[in-house]
Motif scaffolding. Sequence first.
Motif, PDB file in Angstrom:
ATOM      1  N   THR A   1      -4.135  -1.069  -1.317  1.00  0.00           N
ATOM      2  CA  THR A   1      -5.240  -0.694  -0.435  1.00  0.00           C
ATOM      3  C   THR A   1      -6.550  -1.378  -0.809  1.00  0.00           C
ATOM      4  O   THR A   1      -7.334  -1.737   0.072  1.00  0.00           O
ATOM      5  N   ASP A   2      -6.809  -1.577  -2.101  1.00  0.00           N
ATOM      6  CA  ASP A   2      -8.046  -2.248  -2.507  1.00  0.00           C
ATOM      7  C   ASP A   2      -8.062  -3.702  -2.050  1.00  0.00           C
ATOM      8  O   ASP A   2      -9.097  -4.224  -1.620  1.00  0.00           O
TER       9      ASP A   2
ATOM     10  N   PRO B   1       0.798  -1.237   0.000  1.00  0.00           N
ATOM     11  CA  PRO B   1       0.000   0.000   0.000  1.00  0.00           C
ATOM     12  C   PRO B   1       0.823   1.275   0.000  1.00  0.00           C
ATOM     13  O   PRO B   1       0.358   2.329  -0.413  1.00  0.00           O
ATOM     14  N   LYS B   2       2.077   1.178   0.471  1.00  0.00           N
ATOM     15  CA  LYS B   2       2.938   2.351   0.528  1.00  0.00           C
ATOM     16  C   LYS B   2       3.806   2.497  -0.716  1.00  0.00           C
ATOM     17  O   LYS B   2       4.494   3.494  -0.898  1.00  0.00           O
TER      18      LYS B   2
ATOM     19  N   VAL C   1      -6.299  -4.929   0.510  1.00  0.00           N
ATOM     20  CA  VAL C   1      -6.420  -4.897   1.974  1.00  0.00           C
ATOM     21  C   VAL C   1      -7.890  -4.750   2.375  1.00  0.00           C
ATOM     22  O   VAL C   1      -8.392  -5.450   3.256  1.00  0.00           O
TER      23      VAL C   1
END
Length: 306
Positions: free
Chosen positions: A261-262, A225-226, A264
Amino acid sequence: MAQPLSASAVLTALRAEGVRVVEVGSWRTHNRNSKGPWGPVNGVMIHHTVTKGTDSTVRLCRDGHSTLPGPLCHGVIAKDGTVHLVGWGRANHAGLGDDDVLRAVTAESALPADNEANTDGNRHFYGFECENLGDGKDLWPAAQLEAIERVSAALCRAHGWGARSVIGHKEWQPGKIDPLGFTMASMRDRIADRLKEGKPVPAPPKPTKPSVSLSKLIAAAMKDPKAKGTPVSYAGVRTVETALVNAGLLAKARLDGHFGTDTVAAYARWQRSKAGGSYTGSAADGIPGSASLKRLGAKYGFTATS
């Protein structure tokens, strides 16, 4: 000369020949067909990868790199003899080669020296990359050589070809050295023996479930995500994303091997679901845990390991 086998037909042919097959993501529709035709096919071409490590080799051959988009072959033959199918259709593996060689392969006659690069090989050959450093020192395990033999024989058998329809990249394109570490003449002898002897075709092996490492998956979920772009940090991410897509929790467009992120958020929805364990609060944060991953694997066909 023949029309290429369909994805389903080649899968059947390989398994009937006793090949252990892993289907990688959307391999059936992953190709370069927009850049030119695929077919008629005239033979099978064998390469080495100049890489080490199955996971990274499979990723490279599926996705390609900045100067050469994937797929870079149709299948990757790993050291243990497993064949990872990464694409089906036109693939960036053969490049330009010698038209005299193509005519010899089509006629199944003796190969001339490859001294020209004037013919599109990506159109005319099935391509298989073999995991090997290509330095002449990296060993070729018996299981890997047998897999090359079986893969080649499966395609020859399906098309009614003989062993002379199988060549190495070094026999097609001037300046190439692959595969290095065994001779194509000896491999063609093995293929010819398999075809000539009519070796009994074993029953298709029971499909092996893909394995997903929890520790590697967590590392991807914490890192991706980062990160910028869509790095494929661990091949098992695609397996989990496919399961989440099948569960209706992740959009298919987000199946990219990137635990961003999606993904997660989708995994958190799985954790909160009854099938995933009905977790709440911080226990449903989208970072995989052992119990929820095992539940996902049991429902969607993979094995969760530590």
